[in-house]
Design an enzyme around this catalytic site. Structure first.
Site, mmCIF file in Angstrom:
data_model
loop_
_atom_site.group_PDB
_atom_site.id
_atom_site.type_symbol
_atom_site.label_atom_id
_atom_site.label_comp_id
_atom_site.label_asym_id
_atom_site.label_seq_id
_atom_site.Cartn_x
_atom_site.Cartn_y
_atom_site.Cartn_z
ATOM 1 N N HIS A 51 75.760 34.420 9.651
ATOM 2 C CA HIS A 51 75.078 34.700 8.108
ATOM 3 C C HIS A 51 73.667 35.112 8.370
ATOM 4 C CE1 HIS A 51 75.662 33.162 4.428
ATOM 5 N NE2 HIS A 51 75.059 32.828 4.641
ATOM 6 N N CYS A 52 73.940 36.062 7.767
ATOM 7 C CA CYS A 52 72.802 37.047 7.540
ATOM 8 C C CYS A 52 71.959 36.326 6.187
ATOM 9 C CB CYS A 52 72.489 38.191 7.588
ATOM 10 S SG CYS A 52 70.571 39.420 7.211
ATOM 11 N N PRO A 53 70.763 35.627 6.676
ATOM 12 C CA PRO A 53 69.786 35.200 5.802
ATOM 13 C C PRO A 53 69.228 35.380 4.723
ATOM 14 C CG PRO A 53 68.565 34.636 7.946
ATOM 15 C CD PRO A 53 69.704 35.579 8.242
ATOM 16 N N GLY A 56 72.048 37.673 2.466
ATOM 17 C CA GLY A 56 73.304 36.217 1.874
ATOM 18 C C GLY A 56 74.625 36.089 2.088
ATOM 19 N N GLN A 57 75.072 36.394 2.988
ATOM 20 C CA GLN A 57 76.212 36.267 3.238
ATOM 21 C C GLN A 57 76.752 36.462 4.759
ATOM 22 O OE1 GLN A 57 78.028 39.187 1.013
ATOM 23 N NE2 GLN A 57 78.349 41.098 2.054
#
Length: 81
Positions: A51-53, A56-57
């Protein structure tokens, strides 16, 4: 672009699929091989990487190639800056 593509979410309560597939304990969707549940999105994602900050997804089957392009372009911008 990576943040606008579907990462490969598995449809919730998907009734289709082989009998060898199992169901996710959290979202009850059909899990095939390589599908993992994201604790942030609360969905199962096919071939989930993380999950990539920054986007955002989740990064998964549907947007992994776009994520790699984004990382490469960001790296090039950092090197040439």
């Amino acid at each position: 672009l990576a943040s606008s593509r579907d990462p490969g979410f598995v449809p919730l309560r998907d009734s289709s699929g082989a009998s060898s597939c199992e169901r996710c304990n959290q979202c009850r969707s059909t899990k095939s091989f390589g599908t993992h549940h994201c604790s942030v999105c609360q969905r199962c994602v096919r071939e989930m990487d993380h999950h990539c900050p920054f986007t955002g997804q989740c990064i998964g089957q549907g947007n992994y190639h776009l994520f790699l392009r984004w990382v490469f372009v960001s790296w090039c911008g950092t090197v040439y800056a």
